[in-house]
Structure formats: structure tokens, C-alpha cells
Design a protein around this motif. Sequence first.
Motif, PDB file in Angstrom:
ATOM      1  N   ASN A 126      10.214  -5.751  -1.924  1.00  0.00           N
ATOM      2  CA  ASN A 126       9.511  -4.515  -1.561  1.00  0.00           C
ATOM      3  C   ASN A 126      10.474  -3.442  -1.074  1.00  0.00           C
ATOM      4  O   ASN A 126      10.367  -2.266  -1.440  1.00  0.00           O
ATOM      5  CB  ASN A 126       8.477  -4.800  -0.468  1.00  0.00           C
ATOM      6  N   LYS A 127      11.417  -3.844  -0.233  1.00  0.00           N
ATOM      7  CA  LYS A 127      12.376  -2.855   0.265  1.00  0.00           C
ATOM      8  C   LYS A 127      13.225  -2.312  -0.875  1.00  0.00           C
ATOM      9  O   LYS A 127      13.534  -1.115  -0.916  1.00  0.00           O
ATOM     10  CB  LYS A 127      13.266  -3.461   1.344  1.00  0.00           C
ATOM     11  N   GLY A 134      12.728   4.072  -4.832  1.00  0.00           N
ATOM     12  CA  GLY A 134      11.879   5.263  -4.854  1.00  0.00           C
ATOM     13  C   GLY A 134      12.501   6.432  -4.110  1.00  0.00           C
ATOM     14  O   GLY A 134      12.240   7.596  -4.438  1.00  0.00           O
ATOM     15  N   LEU A 135      13.337   6.135  -3.126  1.00  0.00           N
ATOM     16  CA  LEU A 135      14.046   7.180  -2.376  1.00  0.00           C
ATOM     17  C   LEU A 135      15.320   7.627  -3.081  1.00  0.00           C
ATOM     18  O   LEU A 135      16.029   8.514  -2.588  1.00  0.00           O
ATOM     19  CB  LEU A 135      14.381   6.681  -0.970  1.00  0.00           C
ATOM     20  N   GLY A 136      15.641   6.998  -4.204  1.00  0.00           N
ATOM     21  CA  GLY A 136      16.799   7.407  -4.985  1.00  0.00           C
ATOM     22  C   GLY A 136      18.087   6.690  -4.643  1.00  0.00           C
ATOM     23  O   GLY A 136      19.154   7.061  -5.142  1.00  0.00           O
ATOM     24  N   VAL A 172       0.840  -1.206   0.000  1.00  0.00           N
ATOM     25  CA  VAL A 172       0.000   0.000   0.000  1.00  0.00           C
ATOM     26  C   VAL A 172       0.871   1.250   0.000  1.00  0.00           C
ATOM     27  O   VAL A 172       0.614   2.211  -0.737  1.00  0.00           O
ATOM     28  CB  VAL A 172      -0.951  -0.002   1.211  1.00  0.00           C
ATOM     29  N   ASP A 173       1.925   1.242   0.823  1.00  0.00           N
ATOM     30  CA  ASP A 173       2.813   2.409   0.884  1.00  0.00           C
ATOM     31  C   ASP A 173       3.506   2.653  -0.452  1.00  0.00           C
ATOM     32  O   ASP A 173       3.691   3.807  -0.861  1.00  0.00           O
ATOM     33  CB  ASP A 173       3.862   2.209   1.982  1.00  0.00           C
ATOM     34  N   TYR A 195       7.547   6.177   0.243  1.00  0.00           N
ATOM     35  CA  TYR A 195       8.684   5.261   0.198  1.00  0.00           C
ATOM     36  C   TYR A 195       9.352   5.070   1.556  1.00  0.00           C
ATOM     37  O   TYR A 195       9.816   3.968   1.875  1.00  0.00           O
ATOM     38  CB  TYR A 195       9.692   5.738  -0.843  1.00  0.00           C
ATOM     39  N   HIS A 196       9.403   6.120   2.363  1.00  0.00           N
ATOM     40  CA  HIS A 196       9.974   5.974   3.710  1.00  0.00           C
ATOM     41  C   HIS A 196       9.169   4.950   4.510  1.00  0.00           C
ATOM     42  O   HIS A 196       9.745   4.064   5.160  1.00  0.00           O
ATOM     43  CB  HIS A 196       9.990   7.326   4.432  1.00  0.00           C
ATOM     44  N   ASP A 197       7.850   5.083   4.475  1.00  0.00           N
ATOM     45  CA  ASP A 197       6.995   4.140   5.205  1.00  0.00           C
ATOM     46  C   ASP A 197       7.120   2.730   4.640  1.00  0.00           C
ATOM     47  O   ASP A 197       7.094   1.738   5.385  1.00  0.00           O
ATOM     48  CB  ASP A 197       5.527   4.583   5.137  1.00  0.00           C
ATOM     49  N   ALA A 198       7.263   2.629   3.317  1.00  0.00           N
ATOM     50  CA  ALA A 198       7.403   1.314   2.687  1.00  0.00           C
ATOM     51  C   ALA A 198       8.672   0.613   3.176  1.00  0.00           C
ATOM     52  O   ALA A 198       8.662  -0.585   3.471  1.00  0.00           O
ATOM     53  CB  ALA A 198       7.432   1.456   1.169  1.00  0.00           C
ATOM     54  N   VAL A 199       9.760   1.367   3.266  1.00  0.00           N
ATOM     55  CA  VAL A 199      11.022   0.787   3.743  1.00  0.00           C
ATOM     56  C   VAL A 199      10.881   0.356   5.202  1.00  0.00           C
ATOM     57  O   VAL A 199      11.342  -0.729   5.597  1.00  0.00           O
ATOM     58  CB  VAL A 199      12.182   1.790   3.566  1.00  0.00           C
ATOM     59  N   THR A 200      10.221   1.188   6.000  1.00  0.00           N
ATOM     60  CA  THR A 200      10.030   0.839   7.409  1.00  0.00           C
ATOM     61  C   THR A 200       9.209  -0.441   7.553  1.00  0.00           C
ATOM     62  O   THR A 200       9.562  -1.340   8.333  1.00  0.00           O
ATOM     63  CB  THR A 200       9.320   1.997   8.149  1.00  0.00           C
TER      64      THR A 200
END
Length: 472
Positions: A240-241, A247-249, A210-211, A217-222
Motif C-alpha cells: 500500500n505504501k 501516486g506522489l511521484g 480507501v485513501d 496519496y499523502h493520507d494513504a502513506v500516513t
Amino acid sequence: MNSYYKSNKFKEVLKNYEDFLASNDLGTLTTDDFADVAQYYHEQHNDVKAIETADKALELFPGSVAPLAFLSRYALLEEHSTMKADDLAEKIEDKHDPDYFLLKAEIMIVDERIGEADEYLENAYEEFYDDDYYDDMPLDVATLFIDYSAIDFADKWLQRSDETEDSEYIDVKAKILMAHNDLEASKKLIDTLINRDPYSTEYWNLMTAVDLLAENYHDAVTSSDYALAIDPDNRDAILNKGNGVLGLGNSDEATRLFKRYAELEPEHETGYFMVAMTLLGQEHLKEAKEWFEKALKVNRASQKKNWVNRAEILFQLAYIENSFSHYAKAHAFLDELAEEYKDNLADNLDELGMKLAEVDCAQGHVYLEEFNYDKAVDWFEQAVSDSDGDPEVFIRIAVSAFECFQLHYAYDILHQVIYQNGIEDEKGLRYLSYCCKLLEKKDEETWALNKLSKLSKPDDNSDENIEKPKNK
């Protein structure tokens, strides 16, 4: 892995199974226990043991549902054989068992007969409607459909279920909301699931998905870090990570994660492909080419042979070879790509035509790079024919011409399609304005820029101030 396999209950089942192997004493083992152990081995990526376990169950309990269902689904999803799956399903003795109906429906879904599967289950539902033994059928069916992204069918069946507090119900509902892009509502439901079972990698991966859709992207990594803390080798969490950090570059970290995924899933092209795409984004063309070639080799060797992935790999390899001025190799990959489309889209002539037109345009672009203008025009004309004159194809041809410094050719196409035929296309207008600027057609450039501006303001439908210049 399903949290059940980490439970004390399953650990006892597994121990009983191992004792059975040593003593040949069944003890309390049931056919369902054998099937659970087989599924456990499968999720541990030990398919030899998984199949051996199911086969042992059938030696002891011929025709039993659970082990035959496992073997049927294995044939369906791993061996990609609906025929073998159906043959195994038909060996089930109790053809009134609800799991038999679900299995038969799943085979239909994979065989792209989704409407038939729904009708089949509707008839089965009538049989079980007043049966307390199977009053949870709507939820089971909704779960089946959501697993195959059949959103409307999943929603229909879920509405029949009264098990609204069941975690499986909430899981299906969250996925339906996610498919409808109601991401905040979906996240709230997933939060509920995580609060109930904070050690479920499945729920953390769902939150990550979902993130990623929301580009958080920060939430997705978390979220993926939580999943990896529970299971460091969880494939979905690693993938996923990788997408999150990309996405964070952080391309280097993404590459590392995608390589790790490829190590864990060496027989699937996804990891190799993602490494290649990340390297391509960094313009490391030589390395990207090597990873695309690995992806293609794995894809061709796979029993599943996902042609859609293979088509994308072939296109990217053609792009890279063209970038290296290896024009013959680029043409060869594009020829192979065209054959893939012909082999796999024969039942959808409209889509086939557009896909072939894309290949034709790419072939024409390569010939422009070679300064073989006659060949390029031949391919572009073929693209127009294959697409039945779709304006998008004309614009694609014009962009290729512009990028290869064939400015007058690009302008003539865009002037005809955009200016004279009135096709309102953002890319077409942008490139028409570029052409006009370089060719010093000031009035038409102004007209194109005004039209482009109007497209970016959809609430204002007035064209009163946008007049075509009198002269070309």
C-alpha cells in the motif's frame, strides 16, 4: 496479523501447545486451540508447522471441525484445489455444525458458484433461524461474502444482522460502502474501528485502501506508516505504501518498497510485477524486462497460476521486446497471450473475441513497426473478425496506423467509423482531427473538433452548430 494472535489469551494457548509437544500432555487444549495455532503458523508463513499442527489435532480428535476446516481452506486458497478442499470438508463428522455450512459455501464461492452458495446458506439459515446458539449467522455469512468481494450478497446478509455495534459488522459495512464508492462514509466507520483497536494493522490497511481509491496519496502513506509502525514486515502495508508514494511521484521509493514486498513474498508475482511496472513508467526498459521475466517465472511456478496476471505480464513483455525491435520475440509473447485467452475464456465467447482482437491489433502494430504492411493488414482484418466489427477495434487499428506514420490508412478508417457512421468516441475524434490537420482537410478537422468539444460538455445536447462539411 489478526490482533488475537498478539493477545495474552493466545500467548497462553501457544505456550500450552508447546508444552504439549514437549510432554504429550493435552492439558486444557481443545481442537479450536489447535486450529488457532495452525492459523498462527500460517500467518507467520510457516505452513509446514501449520499443517503439522492441524494433523496432530486430527490424530487426537478425528473428524473434528476446526482442524479439518483449516486444512480444507488451505487446500482451497493455497493449493487451489476445490476438490481436495471438499474431500476434507466431508470428513467433518458433525454435518450440522454452522462452520461446516460456511466452509461448504466458501468452496462453492471459490468454484464460482456464488448463487448456489447463497441458496445453500439460505437453506442452512432456515435450520438455525430460531437457534440461540447461532443467532449471529447473518453476520458470519456477510463476512464470508465480503471476503470474496460479493458485495450485493454481503449487503443482503448484513441487513439481517442486529449486531450493528459489533466491530465485525462495522468492518463489513465499511467495505460495502467502499465498494459503492461512498468513501467518506467508509472512512468514518474505519475511524470507529481504529479508535477501538489502534494497533490493528488490518484496520490501518483498510484505511489506506480507501485513501488510495480516493487518490489521497499523502493520507494513504500516513495510514500505511501507522500499520508499518505496528508490524514493519506487514505485506499489505508495504504494498500500500508503495502505491501511495508512487501516486506522489516518488518512483525510486516505490521501487524500493515493491522490492521489499518481493523479498517477503518471493513465491508471488505481485512484488516483481509492481517493480517492473514502476521501472517501465520511468522508461527503464531493460530493468523492467528483467523484473517482468521474474514475475512470469514465479507465476508459472505457482500452484495458483493466476492466468490474468500472466496475461498482463506477457503483454508487457511483448511491448518491451517491440520497443527493442525484437519483433520475433514480441510476436512469440503475443502468440502465447492468445493461447492464454483461448484456454481460459472458452466459456465466454464475447469476451474471448474482444481479447483476441486486442492481441490481433498488437500483432498488426508490430508488423507495421517491421514495415510489413501486408501482414499488418491481415492481422487487423482478423481483429475486426474476432471482435465482430466492434468500432473500438477499428479505432485501435487507426491509432496504430497513425503512430506508425500510415496517415492515409488511419484517416480512411476514422473517416468511415467516426464521420460517416456517426460513432461518437473521444479518442476516435481526437485522432481524426490530427489526421485531418496533417492532411489539410480543414472543414472535417473543424467538424471533429466541434464534436469533441460537445463530448466534453455532456449537459449540452444540442448539435445545431455541428454540421458535416459538404466535401470530404
